[in-house]
Enzyme design. Structure first.
Site, PDB file in Angstrom:
ATOM      1  N   HIS A 204      31.098  38.162  61.776  1.00 44.89           N
ATOM      2  CA  HIS A 204      29.901  38.418  60.968  1.00 44.89           C
ATOM      3  C   HIS A 204      30.241  39.490  59.937  1.00 44.89           C
ATOM      4  CE1 HIS A 204      25.740  39.309  59.884  1.00 44.89           C
ATOM      5  NE2 HIS A 204      25.447  38.155  60.445  1.00 44.89           N
TER       6      HIS A 204
ATOM      7  N   ASP B 123      24.763  32.115  66.007  1.00 42.23           N
ATOM      8  CA  ASP B 123      24.959  30.658  66.013  1.00 42.23           C
ATOM      9  C   ASP B 123      25.778  30.177  67.185  1.00 42.23           C
ATOM     10  OD1 ASP B 123      25.144  31.345  62.678  1.00 42.23           O
ATOM     11  OD2 ASP B 123      23.690  29.914  63.455  1.00 42.23           O
TER      12      ASP B 123
HETATM   13  C1  SDX Z   1      25.174  33.597  59.761  1.00 42.15           C
HETATM   14  O1  SDX Z   1      24.901  37.414  56.625  1.00 42.15           O
HETATM   15  C2  SDX Z   1      24.091  37.083  57.636  1.00 42.15           C
HETATM   16  O2  SDX Z   1      23.287  37.871  58.061  1.00 42.15           O
HETATM   17  C3  SDX Z   1      24.234  35.641  58.141  1.00 42.15           C
HETATM   18  C4  SDX Z   1      23.423  35.310  59.377  1.00 42.15           C
HETATM   19  C5  SDX Z   1      21.941  35.340  59.105  1.00 42.15           C
HETATM   20  O3  SDX Z   1      21.181  35.475  60.068  1.00 42.15           O
HETATM   21  O4  SDX Z   1      21.563  35.084  57.925  1.00 42.15           O
HETATM   22  O5  SDX Z   1      23.729  36.226  60.425  1.00 42.15           O
HETATM   23  C6  SDX Z   1      23.732  33.892  59.860  1.00 42.15           C
HETATM   24  O6  SDX Z   1      25.609  33.091  58.748  1.00 42.15           O
HETATM   25  C7  SDX Z   1      26.078  34.007  60.902  1.00 42.15           C
HETATM   26  C8  SDX Z   1      27.583  33.720  60.594  1.00 42.15           C
HETATM   27  C9  SDX Z   1      27.822  32.254  60.914  1.00 42.15           C
HETATM   28  N1  SDX Z   1      29.162  31.833  60.448  1.00 42.15           N
HETATM   29  C10 SDX Z   1      30.145  31.522  61.314  1.00 42.15           C
HETATM   30  O7  SDX Z   1      30.044  31.644  62.533  1.00 42.15           O
HETATM   31  C11 SDX Z   1      31.382  30.935  60.657  1.00 42.15           C
HETATM   32  C12 SDX Z   1      32.642  31.619  61.218  1.00 42.15           C
HETATM   33  N2  SDX Z   1      32.630  32.984  60.752  1.00 42.15           N
HETATM   34  C13 SDX Z   1      33.366  33.297  59.531  1.00 42.15           C
HETATM   35  O8  SDX Z   1      33.400  32.300  58.569  1.00 42.15           O
HETATM   36  C14 SDX Z   1      33.161  34.721  59.049  1.00 42.15           C
HETATM   37  O9  SDX Z   1      33.268  35.520  60.148  1.00 42.15           O
HETATM   38  C15 SDX Z   1      31.889  35.070  58.307  1.00 42.15           C
HETATM   39  C16 SDX Z   1      31.646  34.176  57.131  1.00 42.15           C
HETATM   40  C17 SDX Z   1      30.710  35.003  59.220  1.00 42.15           C
HETATM   41  C18 SDX Z   1      32.042  36.507  57.789  1.00 42.15           C
HETATM   42  O10 SDX Z   1      33.014  36.482  56.823  1.00 42.15           O
HETATM   43  P1  SDX Z   1      33.546  37.847  56.144  1.00 42.15           P
HETATM   44  O11 SDX Z   1      32.715  39.011  56.502  1.00 42.15           O
HETATM   45  O12 SDX Z   1      33.753  37.554  54.701  1.00 42.15           O
HETATM   46  O13 SDX Z   1      34.888  38.080  56.908  1.00 42.15           O
HETATM   47  P2  SDX Z   1      36.231  37.495  56.430  1.00 42.15           P
HETATM   48  O14 SDX Z   1      36.066  36.041  56.154  1.00 42.15           O
HETATM   49  O15 SDX Z   1      36.754  38.374  55.343  1.00 42.15           O
HETATM   50  O16 SDX Z   1      37.146  37.642  57.732  1.00 42.15           O
HETATM   51  C19 SDX Z   1      37.730  38.894  58.014  1.00 42.15           C
HETATM   52  C20 SDX Z   1      38.988  38.528  58.781  1.00 42.15           C
HETATM   53  C21 SDX Z   1      39.822  37.487  58.053  1.00 42.15           C
HETATM   54  O17 SDX Z   1      41.182  37.688  58.443  1.00 42.15           O
HETATM   55  P3  SDX Z   1      42.132  38.504  57.366  1.00 42.15           P
HETATM   56  O18 SDX Z   1      42.063  37.756  56.060  1.00 42.15           O
HETATM   57  O19 SDX Z   1      41.566  39.910  57.309  1.00 42.15           O
HETATM   58  O20 SDX Z   1      43.506  38.424  58.008  1.00 42.15           O
HETATM   59  O21 SDX Z   1      38.608  37.916  60.032  1.00 42.15           O
HETATM   60  C22 SDX Z   1      39.066  36.582  60.057  1.00 42.15           C
HETATM   61  C23 SDX Z   1      39.394  36.166  58.631  1.00 42.15           C
HETATM   62  O22 SDX Z   1      40.434  35.192  58.633  1.00 42.15           O
HETATM   63  N3  SDX Z   1      37.940  35.786  60.577  1.00 42.15           N
HETATM   64  C24 SDX Z   1      38.064  34.819  61.478  1.00 42.15           C
HETATM   65  C25 SDX Z   1      36.733  34.383  61.704  1.00 42.15           C
HETATM   66  N4  SDX Z   1      35.878  35.077  60.938  1.00 42.15           N
HETATM   67  C26 SDX Z   1      36.628  35.938  60.235  1.00 42.15           C
HETATM   68  N5  SDX Z   1      39.124  34.276  62.093  1.00 42.15           N
HETATM   69  C27 SDX Z   1      38.868  33.284  62.982  1.00 42.15           C
HETATM   70  N6  SDX Z   1      37.627  32.805  63.279  1.00 42.15           N
HETATM   71  C28 SDX Z   1      36.548  33.352  62.650  1.00 42.15           C
HETATM   72  N7  SDX Z   1      35.324  32.897  62.932  1.00 42.15           N
END
Ligand code: SDX
Length: 428
Positions: A306, A363
């Protein structure tokens, strides 16, 4: 003169004093509004360090796993208040009195029907259309039916539009499901609760009575409460930006639905269940954990991570309990729950997830609960949109009421071509 200032030294200029503003809680903000006149923009793709607005609706502390709606913790609201009471709180700022709540529920209940002409609108979609595709279209089309409440500068119009959207989203959501399975639409019933009415419109058929299971009804109401609002998330920011152009409320909410659909956002619950089904059994979890860690593999563990929560999502804790309650009540032994529990356990001990602070979000469990309730996967994000509509509306109204409200218009860092003349010679 601000009490606190940040001193910024720009090349060749006198130091600039930027006011630091404190809120009730959370990070202070540095007011950078005058930087443009000094020839500079701030640069923050993805808005990792940007406060886009001032708001009094919801507060999130990502480090402590705190989520407050108008100051009240989400776990207390989920336990003690039904969804429509949370809606009143989000929209009006205070808990309703008994009389206010009765009046509010009555108004919402009495506006759940949609214009019969809308039925023909559905018939333009293929039967196998994703319900979210239908919702984006149909909700936006409401602006073609309600010309009497589109003056966004008129407080009464904003209130009428708010009630219409809050009342009609469950009806439209259930219609998008019924249409996709070729069953007749079910009219709303005023004798049922908000959640019960939605379940009835989703699952009842003309040929037999549909009995609402009170545990499922309470779980649905809790799912709606847990997804109602969440500060300046992507879809809420979309609604605010669309609304800042004074676009009509139905078009703004349709924009929010479109943004929520993405698997990185509200589409994660559908994607999470699809992922759990793909994993299938506990012994295959390590294979998917490895994929999630692989920088060359775009795969992510859906339902994990998140932007704000860096320890745990307080909604996931409540959702986890709801999941166990529903599965126990319905006597369902869902192997996917075993996979989910083991995945959560492994991720909690794996260095990669710990270092990147990737914990289950709202989720992660919601998909398992909804599947147990008989909700089809394609409807998961539709239910998220139905719930979040009140949050979108509350932020839309707050944005329009903000002193000095103006259209949102970010700038950019331009790295394209310098000015050049277009060739007068014939194309080669
Ligand atoms: C919702 O914003 C809100 O409030 C949203 C929400 C709401 O109520 O409105 O809470 C609802 O959208 C919840 C989130 C649901 N999405 C997912 O579950 C999808 C999987 N999660 C990711 O796509 C990600 O964690 C996000 C989109 C939720 C957050 O993305 P960020 O903050 O931009 O983090 P990032 O993509 O920069 O990741 C940071 C690091 C990365 O590695 P590095 O590039 O630093 O090496 O963490 C890794 C990412 O590769 N990473 C993951 C991961 N999420 C982040 N690696 C594996 N699995 C994951 N799920």
């Amino acid at each position: 003169m601000a009490d606190k200032v940040a001193i910024l030294q720009l090349p060749g200029q006198e130091p600039i004093e930027l006011p630091i503003i404190s809120g009730t809680a959370g990070n202070d903000v540095i007011d950078v509004r005058e930087l443009g006149s000094k020839g500079y923009f701030t640069f923050d793709p993805g808005f990792l360090s940007t406060a886009s607005c001032e708001s009094q609706i919801t507060y999130i502390d990502g480090e402590k796993g705190i989520l407050l709606h108008r100051g009240y913790p989400i776990d207390q609201l989920a336990e003690q208040a039904e969804y429509l009471e949370v809606c009143y709180l989000l929209l009006f700022g205070e808990r309703p009195t008994e009389q206010q709540f009765v009046q509010f529920k009555q108004t919402v209940t009495r506006h759940t029907m949609v214009h019969e002409q809308l039925i023909h609108f559905f018939q333009g979609f293929r039967r196998d259309s994703h319900p979210m595709a239908i919702m984006v279209g149909v909700v936006g089309a409401l602006s073609a039916f309600y010309h009497d409440s589109l003056d966004v500068t008129n407080e009464r119009h904003r209130e009428i539009a708010a009630y219409r959207l809050l009342s009609k989203m469950p009806t439209l959501a259930a219609m998008s499901y019924k249409y996709s399975i070729g069953q007749p639409f079910v009219y709303p019933r005023n004798d049922l609760s908000y959640a019960g009415n939605f379940l009835n419109m989703m699952f009842s058929v003309p040929t037999e009575e549909y009995v609402i299971n009170p545990v499922v009804e309470k779980a649905m109401d809790r799912i709606l409460t847990l997804h109602a609002d969440h500060e300046q998330n992507a879809s809420t920011s979309t609604v605010r930006l669309a609304g800042s152009s004074t676009s009509n409320p139905f078009a703004c909410i349709a924009a929010g639905i479109a943004c929520l659909w993405g698997p990185a956002h509200g589409g994660a619950n559908e994607a999470c269940l699809t992922m759990l089904e793909e994993i299938g059994t506990v012994d295959r979890i390590p294979e998917f954990i490895a994929k999630a860690k692989d920088k060359n593999d775009p795969f992510r563990l859906m339902g994990f991570g998140h932007r704000v929560y860096k320890h745990y999502d307080p909604r996931a804790k409540v959702m986890r309990q709801t999941c166990h309650d529903v599965l126990e009540e319905l006597q369902i032994d869902d192997p996917l729950l075993d996979v989910a529990m083991e995945l959560e356990r492994i991720a909690a001990t794996d260095e990669y997830f710990i270092s990147k602070k990737l914990y289950p979000n709202v989720d992660f469990y919601s998909g398992i609960v909804m599947r147990a309730m008989g909700i089809p996967v394609s409807m998961f994000t539709v239910i998220f949109a139905m719930s979040r509509t009140v949050g979108w509306i509350a932020h839309w109204i707050e944005m329009l009421q903000a002193p000095g409200q103006r259209i949102g218009r970010p700038r950019q860092l331009y790295t394209g071509e310098e000015m050049r003349d277009y060739p007068k010679t014939p194309r080669e």
